[in-house]
Design an enzyme around this catalytic site. Structure first.
Site, PDB file in Angstrom:
ATOM      1  N   SER A  63       0.833  -1.199   0.000  1.00  0.00           N
ATOM      2  CA  SER A  63       0.000   0.000   0.000  1.00  0.00           C
ATOM      3  C   SER A  63       0.873   1.256   0.000  1.00  0.00           C
ATOM      4  CB  SER A  63      -0.963  -0.048   1.189  1.00  0.00           C
ATOM      5  OG  SER A  63      -1.964   0.928   1.073  1.00  0.00           O
TER       6      SER A  63
ATOM      7  N   HIS B 166      -7.860  -5.279  -0.824  1.00  0.00           N
ATOM      8  CA  HIS B 166      -6.606  -4.538  -0.695  1.00  0.00           C
ATOM      9  C   HIS B 166      -5.461  -5.350  -0.084  1.00  0.00           C
ATOM     10  CE1 HIS B 166      -3.916  -1.194  -0.280  1.00  0.00           C
ATOM     11  NE2 HIS B 166      -3.974  -1.186   1.033  1.00  0.00           N
TER      12      HIS B 166
ATOM     13  N   ASP C 288      -9.458  -4.075  -5.367  1.00  0.00           N
ATOM     14  CA  ASP C 288      -8.906  -3.170  -4.358  1.00  0.00           C
ATOM     15  C   ASP C 288      -9.580  -1.806  -4.469  1.00  0.00           C
ATOM     16  OD1 ASP C 288      -7.330  -1.583  -2.688  1.00  0.00           O
ATOM     17  OD2 ASP C 288      -5.459  -2.529  -3.313  1.00  0.00           O
TER      18      ASP C 288
END
Length: 271
Positions: A99, A245, A215
């Site tokens: 991320s 995600h 995501d």
């Protein structure tokens, strides 16, 4: 360890049972912390890797105002301090970033091209979401500098994983930031994203970029962009249809982690 701005940076060191065959650094995502990756580290230590996983400044157990970093260089500079203090003579050096940690990892690889033997990006935040208007993309960095503590947006926990147990643990975790993201951090992240299209052609580090196709927190198009623009010949992109995600915390995590460890093992011999 003292970070670049005097904050205490806490990091976990996971050691294999015998002498390490290489070193893997882990960069976690926005608002979370390194302890959420113990299961990933266990898979890596089982293969003989030494795993070093810091909490970024303003995150988890590290010092600094919560999610209060206003300059992305703070993250990469602190990471470099951890890397430099680690004995990497045991074998190849890899960096895994998830991320926002994926953006940190990519920027680090671009800034320090001679340090890493391989880069793995998991659901990396490389491009603003399609739901963010273009005027906000342009405004966010300036807003972040003008009013850095202005609450901007929150990350919906339901988008983290399709596994309700993962979501419940995330919501109950006192080390996870559950408030809104300050404009300072959001602005510097978006500003850094904007540099990647021009810088990606210089990326020469062998790279594996993986992303959940469903995501909603980090735009999968950023990973596809990396696949198109990265300058190195050894770049692999894989999109997992339907995954949310945190692909390391999805029901299919074993298959995802196997893809990562297979890639690391294939590149360890050439590292």
């Amino acid at each position: 360890m003292a970070g670049v701005h005097g904050n205490t940076i806490v990091y976990d060191v996971h050691r294999p049972e015998s002498g390490p065959v290489g070193v893997v650094f882990l960069a976690h995502g926005l608002g979370e912390h390194a302890a959420r990756y113990h299961h990933v580290a266990e898979r890596l230590t089982d293969l003989g890797y030494l795993v070093v996983a810091p909490d970024h400044a303003g995150h988890g157990r590290s010092g600094g105002r919560r999610v209060g970093v206003k300059d992305f260089e703070d993250f990469t500079d602190d990471l470099h301090t951890v890397v430099e203090q680690t004995d990497r003579s045991v074998g190849p050096t890899f960096l895994i970033g998830h991320s926002m940690g994926g953006a940190i990892a990519l920027k680090y690889a671009l800034d320090h091209p001679d340090v890493l033997d391989g880069l793995v990006l998991s659901g990396p935040a490389l491009m603003p979401g399609d739901d963010l208007p273009s005027f906000m993309v342009k405004l966010a960095p300036r807003l972040g500098k003008a009013v850095p503590w202005l609450p901007a947006t929150a990350l919906p926990a339901s988008a983290v994983s399709r596994d309700p147990k993962v979501v419940a643990a995330y919501e109950a975790d006192p080390l996870v930031w559950h408030g809104k993201i300050p404009a300072g951090l959001g602005g510097t992240l978006i500003e850094t994203m904007g540099t990647f299209p021009d810088r990606l052609p210089t990326l020469a580090v062998p790279t594996l970029a993986i992303h959940g196709g469903a995501d909603r927190l980090a735009n999968p198009e950023g990973t596809r962009m990396l696949g198109r623009l990265a300058g190195g010949e050894d770049v692999t992109v894989k999109i997992y249809d339907g995954l949310f995600h945190e692909i390391f915390n999805e029901p299919e995590q074993d298959a995802v982690l196997r893809d990562v460890t297979d890639w690391l093992e294939a590149h360890r011999s050439v590292g």
